[in-house]
Motif scaffolding. Structure first.
Motif, PDB file in Angstrom:
ATOM      1  N   ASP A 116      38.768  35.425  40.471  1.00  0.00           N
ATOM      2  CA  ASP A 116      40.106  35.347  41.049  1.00  0.00           C
ATOM      3  C   ASP A 116      40.801  36.674  40.801  1.00  0.00           C
ATOM      4  N   LEU A 117      41.078  37.397  41.879  1.00  0.00           N
ATOM      5  CA  LEU A 117      41.719  38.706  41.774  1.00  0.00           C
ATOM      6  C   LEU A 117      43.222  38.573  42.006  1.00  0.00           C
ATOM      7  N   CYS A 118      44.024  39.238  41.179  1.00  0.00           N
ATOM      8  CA  CYS A 118      45.491  39.139  41.207  1.00  0.00           C
ATOM      9  C   CYS A 118      45.918  37.724  40.829  1.00  0.00           C
ATOM     10  N   THR A 119      45.506  37.279  39.664  1.00  0.00           N
ATOM     11  CA  THR A 119      45.660  35.872  39.288  1.00  0.00           C
ATOM     12  C   THR A 119      47.083  35.461  38.959  1.00  0.00           C
ATOM     13  N   ALA A 139      39.314  35.696  35.825  1.00  0.00           N
ATOM     14  CA  ALA A 139      40.552  36.029  36.515  1.00  0.00           C
ATOM     15  C   ALA A 139      40.987  37.442  36.137  1.00  0.00           C
ATOM     16  N   VAL A 140      41.440  38.197  37.127  1.00  0.00           N
ATOM     17  CA  VAL A 140      41.856  39.584  36.917  1.00  0.00           C
ATOM     18  C   VAL A 140      43.328  39.733  37.284  1.00  0.00           C
ATOM     19  N   GLU A 141      44.076  40.439  36.436  1.00  0.00           N
ATOM     20  CA  GLU A 141      45.498  40.654  36.687  1.00  0.00           C
ATOM     21  C   GLU A 141      45.907  42.007  36.104  1.00  0.00           C
ATOM     22  N   LEU A 142      46.718  42.756  36.852  1.00  0.00           N
ATOM     23  CA  LEU A 142      47.137  44.085  36.427  1.00  0.00           C
ATOM     24  C   LEU A 142      48.298  44.042  35.430  1.00  0.00           C
ATOM     25  N   SER A 143      49.204  43.082  35.584  1.00  0.00           N
ATOM     26  CA  SER A 143      50.391  42.994  34.742  1.00  0.00           C
ATOM     27  C   SER A 143      50.054  42.449  33.357  1.00  0.00           C
ATOM     28  N   THR A 144      50.453  43.182  32.330  1.00  0.00           N
ATOM     29  CA  THR A 144      50.221  42.725  30.951  1.00  0.00           C
ATOM     30  C   THR A 144      50.947  41.407  30.683  1.00  0.00           C
ATOM     31  N   GLU A 145      52.199  41.301  31.131  1.00  0.00           N
ATOM     32  CA  GLU A 145      52.966  40.074  30.891  1.00  0.00           C
ATOM     33  C   GLU A 145      52.349  38.893  31.628  1.00  0.00           C
ATOM     34  N   ALA A 146      51.905  39.112  32.855  1.00  0.00           N
ATOM     35  CA  ALA A 146      51.279  38.023  33.607  1.00  0.00           C
ATOM     36  C   ALA A 146      49.968  37.602  32.952  1.00  0.00           C
ATOM     37  N   CYS A 147      49.196  38.557  32.450  1.00  0.00           N
ATOM     38  CA  CYS A 147      47.956  38.221  31.734  1.00  0.00           C
ATOM     39  C   CYS A 147      48.248  37.334  30.536  1.00  0.00           C
ATOM     40  N   ARG A 148      49.282  37.675  29.802  1.00  0.00           N
ATOM     41  CA  ARG A 148      49.651  36.886  28.634  1.00  0.00           C
ATOM     42  C   ARG A 148      49.991  35.449  29.048  1.00  0.00           C
ATOM     43  N   SER A 158      43.458  23.840  28.084  1.00  0.00           N
ATOM     44  CA  SER A 158      42.081  23.790  27.564  1.00  0.00           C
ATOM     45  C   SER A 158      41.056  23.997  28.675  1.00  0.00           C
ATOM     46  N   LEU A 159      41.321  24.992  29.523  1.00  0.00           N
ATOM     47  CA  LEU A 159      40.405  25.310  30.622  1.00  0.00           C
ATOM     48  C   LEU A 159      39.751  26.665  30.351  1.00  0.00           C
ATOM     49  N   PRO A 160      38.426  26.752  30.497  1.00  0.00           N
ATOM     50  CA  PRO A 160      37.688  27.958  30.105  1.00  0.00           C
ATOM     51  C   PRO A 160      37.719  29.058  31.162  1.00  0.00           C
ATOM     52  N   VAL A 161      38.883  29.662  31.342  1.00  0.00           N
ATOM     53  CA  VAL A 161      39.029  30.779  32.281  1.00  0.00           C
ATOM     54  C   VAL A 161      39.171  32.068  31.478  1.00  0.00           C
ATOM     55  N   THR A 162      38.356  33.066  31.805  1.00  0.00           N
ATOM     56  CA  THR A 162      38.442  34.371  31.161  1.00  0.00           C
ATOM     57  C   THR A 162      39.422  35.245  31.934  1.00  0.00           C
ATOM     58  N   VAL A 163      40.494  35.682  31.281  1.00  0.00           N
ATOM     59  CA  VAL A 163      41.519  36.501  31.926  1.00  0.00           C
ATOM     60  C   VAL A 163      41.351  37.946  31.474  1.00  0.00           C
ATOM     61  N   ILE A 164      41.207  38.846  32.443  1.00  0.00           N
ATOM     62  CA  ILE A 164      40.970  40.261  32.160  1.00  0.00           C
ATOM     63  C   ILE A 164      42.107  41.088  32.748  1.00  0.00           C
ATOM     64  N   GLU A 165      42.684  41.955  31.941  1.00  0.00           N
ATOM     65  CA  GLU A 165      43.724  42.857  32.435  1.00  0.00           C
ATOM     66  C   GLU A 165      43.060  44.073  33.078  1.00  0.00           C
ATOM     67  N   ALA A 166      43.203  44.188  34.387  1.00  0.00           N
ATOM     68  CA  ALA A 166      42.546  45.272  35.121  1.00  0.00           C
ATOM     69  C   ALA A 166      43.165  45.386  36.505  1.00  0.00           C
ATOM     70  N   ASP A 167      42.870  46.492  37.167  1.00  0.00           N
ATOM     71  CA  ASP A 167      43.343  46.743  38.529  1.00  0.00           C
ATOM     72  C   ASP A 167      42.322  46.187  39.513  1.00  0.00           C
ATOM     73  N   ALA A 168      42.719  45.206  40.298  1.00  0.00           N
ATOM     74  CA  ALA A 168      41.791  44.548  41.223  1.00  0.00           C
ATOM     75  C   ALA A 168      41.324  45.456  42.342  1.00  0.00           C
ATOM     76  N   ALA A 222      37.661  45.426  50.232  1.00  0.00           N
ATOM     77  CA  ALA A 222      36.529  46.351  50.182  1.00  0.00           C
ATOM     78  C   ALA A 222      35.802  46.253  48.848  1.00  0.00           C
ATOM     79  N   VAL A 223      36.563  46.118  47.765  1.00  0.00           N
ATOM     80  CA  VAL A 223      35.964  45.975  46.442  1.00  0.00           C
ATOM     81  C   VAL A 223      35.328  44.600  46.273  1.00  0.00           C
ATOM     82  N   ALA A 224      36.069  43.562  46.648  1.00  0.00           N
ATOM     83  CA  ALA A 224      35.603  42.184  46.436  1.00  0.00           C
ATOM     84  C   ALA A 224      34.309  41.894  47.181  1.00  0.00           C
ATOM     85  N   ALA A 225      34.149  42.466  48.357  1.00  0.00           N
ATOM     86  CA  ALA A 225      32.929  42.229  49.138  1.00  0.00           C
ATOM     87  C   ALA A 225      31.687  42.651  48.364  1.00  0.00           C
ATOM     88  N   ARG A 226      31.827  43.667  47.528  1.00  0.00           N
ATOM     89  CA  ARG A 226      30.668  44.173  46.789  1.00  0.00           C
ATOM     90  C   ARG A 226      30.338  43.322  45.565  1.00  0.00           C
TER      91      ARG A 226
END
Length: 281
Positions: A116-119, A139-148, A158-168, A222-226
Motif C-alpha cells: 500500500d503506497l501513500c498509506t 505500507a509506505v508513507e512519506l510523512s513521519t507523523e502519518a507513519c506514527r 493487532s493487525l500485522p501491517v509493516t509500516v515503512i517511512e519512505a517516498d513512494a 511507473a514505480v509500482a508497476a515494477r
C-alpha cells in the motif's frame, strides 16, 4: 443547575444546520455522545454546565467545517475504528469501494504479498490485513507523523501491517517483482477549489501536482508497476476527471488490461491494471 440534554442537542443540531453541515442531527448526536461518553439512549435528562460548554465548543469547531473525524480523534473505515487527526487525510467512502475490489481479488489467493503506497492512517492496508488474514501487507508513507499514526492503528487493532517511512515515488530495488498486488490512494487532486472539510487535510496528501494533478500519480504508477509479479494487479484511486489519463499511464508503465471502476455515485474513481504474464524488472 443542569441544562436539558435535549435542549443542548437541538441547539447543536440547529447550529450545524445553519453552517451547512450535511447531517446536522447525526453529527450533533456524535458530538454529545463524545462529551458524555455515552450512547444517546443512555443520556441523562440534564447535563452540567461544563459538559454543555464542552459540547458548544466542539460544535463551534465543526461550524468552521473542521472535519468531525479530527474533532472526535477517530474515523471508521470498513468496520475498523482508526485514530484520526490533522496529520492524515480523512478516508472517504469512495476509497472503501476500491479497497473492497482489492479484498475480493486477493481472497482466493494464499499468502499474497500486498503493498500500500501513500498509506496515510493505514486504512487500506489495515482493512486488507483484517479481511485477508493470509496476506502479508506492507505500507509506505512519506510523512513521519502519518507513519506514527498508522503504526499506532496497526498496534491498536493487532493487525500485522509493516509500516515503512519512505517516498513512494522512489524505486526500491529490493521490491522488484515482489508483490501480488500494489494499491494506492495517492495525492491526485488537480488545482481547484475544495470543499471546506477537505481543505483541512494535509496538502501533501491532496495535491497531485501539475495542471491535471497527475505528476505524483504518474511517478507512483511507473514505480509500482515494477514491484508486481507477473499477473499481479495495480489498483490506484484517482479524481473523477482522470480516468482516461490514468489508463494511459498504466499502458505507459507496461501494464495491460487497464480498466476504470466507478464509486458509489457512478463517478470514475480508480483504475485497475495488470502486469503481463512475463515482465522485465
Amino acid at each position: 443547575m443542569g441544562v436539558g440534554t435535549r435542549e443542548v442537542f437541538r441547539e447543536a443540531a440547529e447550529a450545524l444546520r445553519r453552517a451547512g453541515v450535511e447531517s446536522p442531527l447525526l453529527e450533533a448526536r456524535a458530538l454529545i455522545e463524545y462529551v458524555l461518553d455515552a450512547k444517546q439512549y443512555l443520556w441523562p435528562r440534564t447535563i452540567d454546565e461544563d459538559a454543555a460548554s464542552r459540547v458548544r465548543e466542539l460544535v463551534g469547531r465543526r461550524v468552521t467545517r473542521e472535519p468531525l473525524q479530527h474533532i472526535l480523534g477517530t474515523q471508521w473505515f470498513m468496520g475498523l475504528e482508526l485514530a484520526a487527526g490533522p496529520a492524515v487525510m480523512c478516508v472517504r467512502p469512495e476509497t472503501e469501494v476500491m479497497t473492497q475490489w482489492a479484498i475480493e481479488w486477493l481472497s482466493p489467493r494464499n499468502t499474497a504479498r500486498v503493498l500500500d503506497l501513500c498509506t496515510g492512517s493505514g486504512a487500506i492496508a489495515l482493512a486488507i490485513a483484517d479481511r485477508v488474514p493470509a496476506a502479508r501487507v506492507t505500507a509506505v508513507e512519506l510523512s513521519t507523523e502519518a507513519c506514527r499514526l498508522a503504526r499506532a492503528n496497526a498496534s491498536a487493532l493487532s493487525l500485522p501491517v509493516t509500516v515503512i517511512e519512505a517516498d513512494a515515488t522512489v524505486l526500491n530495488p529490493r521490491w522488484l517483482a515482489t508483490f501480488d498486488l500494489v494499491i494506492s490512494n495517492p495525492p491526485y487532486v488537480p488545482p481547484r477549489e475544495l470543499p471546506p472539510e477537505v481543505a483541512y487535510d494535509p496538502a501533501m496528501a491532496l495535491w497531485g501536482g501539475g495542471r491535471d494533478g497527475l505528476d505524483i500519480p504518474s511517478r507512483i504508477m511507473a514505480v509500482a508497476a515494477r514491484y508486481l509479479i507477473p499477473g499481479g494487479a495495480l489498483v490506484v484511486e484517482h479524481d473523477d476527471t482522470q480516468g482516461a489519463s490514468m489508463r494511459a499511464l498504466a499502458v505507459d508503465a507496461g501494464l495491460i488490461n487497464a480498466r476504470t471502476f466507478s464509486d458509489l455515485a457512478g463517478r470514475d474513481r480508480f483504475v485497475v491494471s495488470y502486469a503481463p504474464a512475463t515482465m522485465e524488472s
